[in-house]
Design a protein around this motif. Structure first.
Motif, mmCIF file in Angstrom:
data_model
loop_
_atom_site.group_PDB
_atom_site.id
_atom_site.type_symbol
_atom_site.label_atom_id
_atom_site.label_comp_id
_atom_site.label_asym_id
_atom_site.label_seq_id
_atom_site.Cartn_x
_atom_site.Cartn_y
_atom_site.Cartn_z
ATOM 1 N N THR A 1 0.833 -1.206 0.000
ATOM 2 C CA THR A 1 0.000 0.000 0.000
ATOM 3 C C THR A 1 0.863 1.250 0.000
ATOM 4 O OG1 THR A 1 -1.707 -1.175 1.211
ATOM 5 C CG2 THR A 1 -1.852 1.209 1.195
ATOM 6 N N ASN A 2 1.903 1.247 0.815
ATOM 7 C CA ASN A 2 2.814 2.392 0.862
ATOM 8 C C ASN A 2 3.516 2.598 -0.476
ATOM 9 O OD1 ASN A 2 2.142 2.909 3.523
ATOM 10 N ND2 ASN A 2 3.806 1.626 4.341
ATOM 11 N N ASP A 3 3.922 1.460 -1.112
ATOM 12 C CA ASP A 3 4.583 1.575 -2.419
ATOM 13 C C ASP A 3 3.632 2.143 -3.461
ATOM 14 O OD1 ASP A 3 6.533 -1.490 -2.041
ATOM 15 O OD2 ASP A 3 6.885 0.575 -1.349
ATOM 16 N N LEU A 4 2.374 1.723 -3.430
ATOM 17 C CA LEU A 4 1.382 2.228 -4.375
ATOM 18 C C LEU A 4 1.135 3.718 -4.154
ATOM 19 C CD1 LEU A 4 -0.689 1.741 -6.604
ATOM 20 C CD2 LEU A 4 -2.341 1.076 -4.831
ATOM 21 N N ILE B 1 1.854 6.764 -6.779
ATOM 22 C CA ILE B 1 0.838 7.749 -7.174
ATOM 23 C C ILE B 1 1.338 9.173 -6.927
ATOM 24 C CG2 ILE B 1 -1.470 8.622 -6.650
ATOM 25 C CD1 ILE B 1 -2.317 5.754 -6.059
ATOM 26 N N LEU B 2 1.950 9.395 -5.755
ATOM 27 C CA LEU B 2 2.474 10.735 -5.452
ATOM 28 C C LEU B 2 3.577 11.133 -6.420
ATOM 29 C CD1 LEU B 2 2.561 10.611 -1.537
ATOM 30 C CD2 LEU B 2 0.952 11.854 -3.002
ATOM 31 N N ASN B 3 4.443 10.188 -6.774
ATOM 32 C CA ASN B 3 5.508 10.480 -7.741
ATOM 33 C C ASN B 3 4.936 10.854 -9.103
ATOM 34 O OD1 ASN B 3 7.628 10.058 -5.958
ATOM 35 N ND2 ASN B 3 7.815 7.879 -6.448
ATOM 36 N N LEU B 4 3.910 10.107 -9.540
ATOM 37 C CA LEU B 4 3.276 10.404 -10.826
ATOM 38 C C LEU B 4 2.605 11.775 -10.813
ATOM 39 C CD1 LEU B 4 1.715 6.927 -11.746
ATOM 40 C CD2 LEU B 4 3.725 8.013 -12.750
ATOM 41 N N LEU B 5 1.917 12.081 -9.689
ATOM 42 C CA LEU B 5 1.277 13.400 -9.576
ATOM 43 C C LEU B 5 2.297 14.513 -9.590
ATOM 44 C CD1 LEU B 5 -1.479 12.678 -6.885
ATOM 45 C CD2 LEU B 5 -1.798 13.068 -9.328
#
Length: 350
Positions: A7-10, A14-18
């Protein structure tokens, strides 16, 4: 515990992509005003790189001297013509105003030559005579609702002209930078393309360069040819300001507006002045120029890029309709790349 880690990796992904998306959007908004000038500069540099190398060899192999010459050439071709037109209009504006004021003191011509036009000539001549009898009041009443729209359109064109001059200045700056570091930039582009696709990367970049050079040379050579033919017709028919009209014709052809606008104005002026023979000559020349503008440009582009004629023709027309002036280059290049990639893929399977 493993589920929590996933979950943390996901969430991290997501934060990196944003964050990356945010940086891309902000970067695009910053460079957006300069994109047109930059892509224009890329087209110019690719098309004129051989010329720059020849100039450099003539000038003791000094790159900075060749850059100075190229800067003068680009300014002369792209910026100075527009400044000359604006200056000429400003200097001769009072003549146009006086001419407009004097129209009310002149009788309008009857244009009897309209009767010689088959099928609808007599009806057109009769409408013109009725317009003269009413002193144009009916025409003015019909046109009056559109005057505001016409003024708005003129303001937009003046604004577009200013924007175009800005992009031309940006283009010259970027062109000089690309000329200065051309070899290293070319090497970087090939390395980048190879990283994207080792099989098609270098071939795609080479084909794109050939297509850009072919389109650019096709446009410029066509514009020069049309301007020379049109200028000669202006001289033969004793058109006033023949040199300025030739310059405007060249600019319209380069900008893909076409020769029709300039030629139509000259034709109307000749018939309005009673020079029927000169007007007929200009009509014939206008038909020739319009035909050459379509056929010659597509032929030269095909000859430079060795691509199917219809592919280039559809690329030019579709690019102009979809992306404006820059689409003149984008259309043929995208179609050329797609065509070559599909052709290579099919050949490999056979």
């Amino acid at each position: 515990m493993p589920k929590e880690k996933n979950t943390n990796d996901l969430l991290k992904l997501i934060l990196n992509l944003l964050l990356i998306g945010l940086f891309i959007i902000i970067t695009y908004r910053i460079v957006e005003p300069f994109l047109f000038g930059f892509f224009w500069a890329v087209m110019v540099v690719i098309a004129t790189w051989p010329l720059m190398i020849k100039i450099q060899n003539k000038l003791f192999n000094k790159r900075w001297l060749s850059l100075l010459v190229m800067a003068l050439i680009l300014a002369f071709v792209c910026v100075i013509p527009f400044l000359l037109i604006i200056s000429s209009v400003a200097q001769n504006g009072h003549y146009l105003i006086e001419w407009a004021k004097s129209l009310s003191h002149h009788e309008l011509p009857t244009l009897d030559w309209l009767n010689s036009i088959p099928m609808f000539g007599e009806e057109l001549h009769q409408k013109w005579l009725e317009l003269i009898k009413t002193d144009g009041s009916d025409l003015i009443s019909n046109v009056q609702p559109y005057i505001g729209t016409m003024i708005k359109w003129l303001i937009e064109q003046v604004t577009n002209l200013g924007i175009f001059i800005f992009h031309a200045g940006v283009m010259i700056i970027f062109s000089l930078l690309l000329f200065l570091k051309g070899e290293s930039i070319t090497k970087y582009v090939y390395v980048f393309a190879n990283r994207l696709s080792k099989q098609y990367g270098e071939t795609t970049v080479t084909l794109a360069g050939q297509s850009i050079r072919a389109v650019a040379l096709g446009v410029v050579v066509t514009a020069i040819t049309l301007a020379l033919i049109g200028g000669l017709s202006f001289v033969l028919t004793n058109m006033p300001l023949a040199g300025l009209l030739t310059l405007v014709l060249f600019i319209c052809c380069v900008a893909q507006i076409g020769p029709v606008v300039v030629m139509l104005g000259c034709i109307i002026w000749q018939f309005w002045s009673g020079h029927t023979a000169s007007g007929i000559i200009l009509i014939v020349v206008a038909v020739i120029l319009t035909t050459l503008d379509s056929v010659m440009r597509a032929y030269l582009i095909k000859k430079g890029a060795d691509l199917p004629f219809l592919l280039i023709l559809f690329g030019v027309i579709g690019g102009l309709l979809g992306f404006g002036i820059m689409g003149l280059f984008i259309g043929p290049i995208v179609l050329a790349l797609t065509y070559k990639i599909i052709q290579t893929w099919v050949d490999e399977q056979s």
